[in-house]
Structures are given as C-alpha cells and as structure tokens.
Scaffold this active site. Structure first.
Site, PDB file in Angstrom:
ATOM      1  N   HIS A  57      19.213  17.903  12.218  1.00 46.34           N
ATOM      2  CA  HIS A  57      18.680  19.040  11.471  1.00 46.34           C
ATOM      3  C   HIS A  57      19.714  18.763   9.562  1.00 46.34           C
ATOM      4  O   HIS A  57      20.698  18.229   9.614  1.00 46.34           O
ATOM      5  CB  HIS A  57      19.701  21.019  11.828  1.00 46.34           C
ATOM      6  CG  HIS A  57      19.154  20.782  13.096  1.00 46.34           C
ATOM      7  ND1 HIS A  57      19.653  22.293  13.815  1.00 46.34           N
ATOM      8  CD2 HIS A  57      17.955  20.266  14.249  1.00 46.34           C
ATOM      9  CE1 HIS A  57      18.846  22.172  15.018  1.00 46.34           C
ATOM     10  NE2 HIS A  57      18.119  21.189  14.926  1.00 46.34           N
ATOM     11  N   GLU A  59      22.039  20.485   8.246  1.00 50.77           N
ATOM     12  CA  GLU A  59      23.520  20.996   7.798  1.00 50.77           C
ATOM     13  C   GLU A  59      24.516  19.425   7.914  1.00 50.77           C
ATOM     14  O   GLU A  59      25.518  18.773   8.161  1.00 50.77           O
ATOM     15  CB  GLU A  59      23.505  21.459   9.012  1.00 50.77           C
ATOM     16  CG  GLU A  59      22.421  23.314   8.009  1.00 50.77           C
ATOM     17  CD  GLU A  59      21.473  24.052   8.982  1.00 50.77           C
ATOM     18  OE1 GLU A  59      21.744  24.588   9.122  1.00 50.77           O
ATOM     19  OE2 GLU A  59      20.865  22.611   9.452  1.00 50.77           O
ATOM     20  N   CYS A  87      21.923  26.956  13.188  1.00 49.29           N
ATOM     21  CA  CYS A  87      21.626  27.404  14.610  1.00 49.29           C
ATOM     22  C   CYS A  87      22.891  27.287  15.386  1.00 49.29           C
ATOM     23  O   CYS A  87      23.861  26.710  14.509  1.00 49.29           O
ATOM     24  CB  CYS A  87      20.896  26.756  15.117  1.00 49.29           C
ATOM     25  SG  CYS A  87      21.658  24.765  15.096  1.00 49.29           S
ATOM     26  N   CYS A  90      24.648  24.088  14.897  1.00 49.44           N
ATOM     27  CA  CYS A  90      24.776  23.892  13.482  1.00 49.44           C
ATOM     28  C   CYS A  90      26.743  24.827  12.823  1.00 49.44           C
ATOM     29  O   CYS A  90      27.259  23.764  12.848  1.00 49.44           O
ATOM     30  CB  CYS A  90      24.107  23.835  12.330  1.00 49.44           C
ATOM     31  SG  CYS A  90      22.404  22.563  12.372  1.00 49.44           S
TER      32      CYS A  90
END
Length: 148
Positions: A57, A59, A87, A90
C-alpha cells in the site's frame, strides 16, 4: 505566514500526484507523502498489483522510505498525507512508527481504520480529515468507473 490548511492542501496535492501515478499503472489510485520539518522525505503509491504484494500500500511504501531517510523507526516528528483513509493494516503500521500526524483526503467506509476504531493509532497521533476530499474521491470514482 502559511496556514495549516494551505500547507495541508499543498502536501495533499503531492499525494494526489502519487495517486495519479498509481492510476497510470492500473493500481487503485492512492498516494501519500511523508513530511518532516516542512520537507517531503518519502513518497508512496499503491503497488499491490505491480509487486504482487497485498501489503504494498502507498502508506507502507512511504513509511519504509521515511524510516530509511531518517534512519529511525520512530516518525513522531512527521506528518503522513494520504489521499484515502488508511486501512487497518496501514493504521497499525502508523501506530508502530508513532507518526505525529495523519492527514487524509477522503474517508474509506468499507475498509478505513476508523471503521474499527481511531484508537488503533498511537495515542499522541493527531488526525485531520477532508483535505481536498472532492479531488481524492473523484480520482477513485474515475478509476473504478474505468474498471467496470
């Protein structure tokens, strides 16, 4: 004197550029930047398809880069700007880094961390939301309309 709102919008535009990069590569268009002392020290965009890695992801990529840039696992002096609410995975990583501030553009009602509980973040982490929200949402809508 630059206001907090102007600063947030400036860095969120940088995060949107990262999201556009993800979009161009067929990735869900989420982008982020990590800022420390008014300087971008890390950037990330979703690369889950490119890397065949569910954890790639925006992040996660940016946090790893920021930790490397500062040679520290603690990012309490940093702000992470991300186009879409992180999410739960993260948010857990953000908690472990003790990130100082999280700023996100648009909420993610299906998988965003606030769906679970905001307390997943470190107790000292500040959160600001809704920065360039319409732009962040529009990019996601455009991506998913194109996919259908």
């Amino acid at each position: 004197m630059v206001t907090e709102q102007a600063q947030d919008e400036y860095y969120m535009r940088e995060a949107l550029r990262q999201a556009e990069r993800a979009f161009e590569h067929g990735e869900v268009p989420i982008g982020c930047v990590v800022v420390c002392q008014n300087r971008i020290i890390a950037k990330g965009n979703n690369q889950t398809e490119t890397l065949s890695d569910a954890t790639a992801h925006a992040e996660m990529i940016a946090l790893t880069s920021a930790s490397n840039a500062l040679n520290s696992k603690v990012l309490d002096e940093c702000t992470l700007y991300v186009t879409i609410e992180p999410c739960i995975m993260c948010a857990g990583a953000l908690a472990w880094t003790r990130i100082g501030t999280v700023v996100y553009g648009a909420a993610e009602p299906k998988s965003g961390f606030t769906r679970l509980n905001e307390s997943i973040l470190h107790p000292k982490t500040r959160v600001r939301t809704g920065v360039l929200e319409a732009d962040c949402k529009a990019l996601m809508v455009r991506f998913f309309q194109q996919k259908r």
